[in-house]
Design a protein around this motif. Sequence first.
Motif, short mmCIF file in Angstrom:
data_model
loop_
_atom_site.label_atom_id
_atom_site.label_comp_id
_atom_site.label_asym_id
_atom_site.label_seq_id
_atom_site.Cartn_x
_atom_site.Cartn_y
_atom_site.Cartn_z
N LYS A 174 -79.04 -10.45 -73.37
CA LYS A 174 -79.93 -11.57 -73.73
C LYS A 174 -81.02 -11.73 -72.68
CE LYS A 174 -81.44 -15.29 -75.74
NZ LYS A 174 -82.18 -15.23 -77.02
N LYS A 175 -80.66 -11.58 -71.41
CA LYS A 175 -81.63 -11.73 -70.32
C LYS A 175 -82.72 -10.66 -70.41
CE LYS A 175 -81.65 -12.67 -65.33
NZ LYS A 175 -81.93 -14.11 -65.44
N LEU A 176 -82.34 -9.45 -70.81
CA LEU A 176 -83.30 -8.34 -70.88
C LEU A 176 -84.05 -8.29 -72.20
CD1 LEU A 176 -81.20 -5.49 -69.21
CD2 LEU A 176 -83.45 -6.27 -68.45
N SER A 177 -83.48 -8.87 -73.27
CA SER A 177 -84.07 -8.70 -74.60
C SER A 177 -85.45 -9.33 -74.72
CB SER A 177 -83.13 -9.29 -75.67
OG SER A 177 -82.97 -10.69 -75.49
N GLY A 178 -85.74 -10.33 -73.90
CA GLY A 178 -87.06 -10.94 -73.93
C GLY A 178 -88.06 -10.27 -73.01
N ARG A 179 -87.61 -9.23 -72.28
CA ARG A 179 -88.46 -8.58 -71.29
C ARG A 179 -88.76 -7.12 -71.66
NH1 ARG A 179 -85.61 -10.77 -65.66
NH2 ARG A 179 -85.43 -12.96 -66.30
N ASP A 180 -87.77 -6.43 -72.22
CA ASP A 180 -87.94 -5.03 -72.60
C ASP A 180 -87.58 -4.85 -74.07
OD1 ASP A 180 -88.70 -4.18 -70.02
OD2 ASP A 180 -86.60 -4.02 -69.40
N THR A 181 -88.09 -3.77 -74.69
CA THR A 181 -87.82 -3.53 -76.10
C THR A 181 -86.38 -3.05 -76.30
OG1 THR A 181 -88.45 -1.18 -76.05
CG2 THR A 181 -90.22 -2.80 -76.39
N ALA A 182 -85.93 -3.10 -77.56
CA ALA A 182 -84.58 -2.64 -77.88
C ALA A 182 -84.41 -1.17 -77.54
CB ALA A 182 -84.29 -2.88 -79.37
N LEU A 183 -85.43 -0.35 -77.82
CA LEU A 183 -85.36 1.08 -77.50
C LEU A 183 -85.28 1.31 -75.99
CD1 LEU A 183 -87.74 2.92 -80.01
CD2 LEU A 183 -85.24 3.02 -79.89
N THR A 184 -85.95 0.47 -75.23
CA THR A 184 -85.89 0.58 -73.78
C THR A 184 -84.47 0.33 -73.28
OG1 THR A 184 -88.17 -0.20 -73.58
CG2 THR A 184 -86.83 -0.28 -71.60
N LEU A 185 -83.84 -0.71 -73.79
CA LEU A 185 -82.47 -1.01 -73.41
C LEU A 185 -81.53 0.13 -73.78
CD1 LEU A 185 -83.66 -3.95 -73.11
CD2 LEU A 185 -81.42 -4.75 -73.88
N LEU A 186 -81.73 0.68 -74.99
CA LEU A 186 -80.85 1.76 -75.44
C LEU A 186 -81.07 3.04 -74.64
CD1 LEU A 186 -81.09 1.25 -79.31
CD2 LEU A 186 -79.13 0.76 -77.83
N PHE A 187 -82.33 3.34 -74.28
CA PHE A 187 -82.61 4.56 -73.52
C PHE A 187 -81.93 4.49 -72.15
CE2 PHE A 187 -85.06 6.91 -70.36
CZ PHE A 187 -85.11 8.17 -70.94
N TYR A 188 -82.12 3.39 -71.44
CA TYR A 188 -81.52 3.27 -70.11
C TYR A 188 -80.00 3.18 -70.19
CZ TYR A 188 -86.09 2.89 -67.96
OH TYR A 188 -87.37 3.17 -67.52
N MET A 189 -79.48 2.63 -71.29
CA MET A 189 -78.04 2.57 -71.46
C MET A 189 -77.46 3.98 -71.55
SD MET A 189 -75.74 0.62 -74.35
CE MET A 189 -76.04 1.76 -75.70
N MET A 190 -78.06 4.82 -72.39
CA MET A 190 -77.56 6.18 -72.55
C MET A 190 -77.81 7.03 -71.30
SD MET A 190 -76.17 6.03 -75.42
CE MET A 190 -76.17 4.89 -76.80
N LEU A 191 -78.97 6.87 -70.69
CA LEU A 191 -79.32 7.66 -69.51
C LEU A 191 -78.42 7.32 -68.32
CD1 LEU A 191 -81.34 9.71 -68.26
CD2 LEU A 191 -82.71 7.72 -67.53
N MET A 192 -78.19 6.05 -68.08
CA MET A 192 -77.40 5.62 -66.93
C MET A 192 -75.91 5.84 -67.12
SD MET A 192 -79.38 2.12 -65.77
CE MET A 192 -81.02 2.17 -65.02
N GLN A 193 -75.45 5.74 -68.37
CA GLN A 193 -74.01 5.87 -68.61
C GLN A 193 -73.58 7.32 -68.80
OE1 GLN A 193 -72.26 3.16 -71.45
NE2 GLN A 193 -73.65 1.51 -70.89
N LEU A 194 -74.53 8.23 -69.06
CA LEU A 194 -74.18 9.64 -69.24
C LEU A 194 -73.45 10.23 -68.04
CD1 LEU A 194 -74.19 12.29 -70.76
CD2 LEU A 194 -76.58 12.64 -70.06
N PRO A 195 -73.98 10.12 -66.80
CA PRO A 195 -73.23 10.69 -65.66
C PRO A 195 -71.92 9.98 -65.39
CG PRO A 195 -75.15 9.47 -64.90
CD PRO A 195 -75.28 9.58 -66.38
N LEU A 196 -71.82 8.69 -65.74
CA LEU A 196 -70.58 7.95 -65.52
C LEU A 196 -69.43 8.51 -66.36
CD1 LEU A 196 -71.94 4.27 -65.43
CD2 LEU A 196 -71.39 5.75 -63.50
N GLY A 197 -69.77 9.03 -67.55
CA GLY A 197 -68.74 9.63 -68.38
C GLY A 197 -68.61 11.12 -68.16
N LEU A 198 -69.74 11.81 -67.93
CA LEU A 198 -69.73 13.27 -67.84
C LEU A 198 -69.04 13.80 -66.59
CD1 LEU A 198 -70.62 15.97 -69.03
CD2 LEU A 198 -72.82 15.68 -67.85
#
Length: 293
Positions: A174-198
Amino acid sequence: MASDLTTTRHPVVTAIIWMSGALISFSVMAIAARELSAELSTFQILAFRSMIGLLIVSALLSRSGWQQLKTDHLGLHAMRNAVHFTGQFCWFYAIAFIPLAAVFAMEFTVPIWTALFAAILLGERITLPRVLAILIGLSGVLVMLRPGLAVIHPAALVALASAVAYGMTHTLTKKLSGRDTALTLLFYMMLMQLPLGLIPSLFSWTTPSQALWPWLVIVGVTGLTAHYCIVRAMAVADATIVVPMDFMRLPLIALVGFLLYGERLDLFLLLGAGLIIAGNLVNVFSEKRRSRS
């Protein structure tokens, strides 16, 4: 189309539509996770989810513009994704060991944590109708679980830990949704979480069989659609309005568990589902009246 939907409908109705997409996505993802857990570790499932999601988001950004990735809130994104990855790990882990409805039931403490975190971090008001909606919804969950007869597998506690992490994640979304787009949130989510799982999965890597690949794709796609819908819902309504709608996941996944895995479906489920629906109606109609006054 999305902008028309937002501008021509009441914000709460729009949030309901987006959350319906999230409910369907999470339910399908739970089925895929159950199938994948027979062969793959939780870290490996999360790694594939992030890889597939990153490819899809990158393709969408190629059309809509990479410039939207510019953000002044990388630290907030990192915090959100560390917490969210923890919640996702606990969620996928629990699904492998206890009934789907039990995992989802534990998640319905999320509104409590979200309301608490939203009041602290976002300054959202915890109004009486919102508290009432949460309590009615939770009473429905308790009816379904029938305290004293609930699942006592240790994975149930892991599922509860997932709920706490999701409560914080919803608040940061909610804090980020008014500052960045939905695609921005999704991109950084996948990018940052990839090494955490891989990285952890490389220590016990299992090459997926051919039969698992459709399920891997489904996990990747539904992971994106679920969070995209939540971000859009959070953008038009308060977190403490959006999250109680998530209670509808329990009767839905209980039905799925019954149809696909023979998990028990009984009168208590129907009664609990009725209470959950009632809680959501209290929340929705009280919010619409408040916005008109």
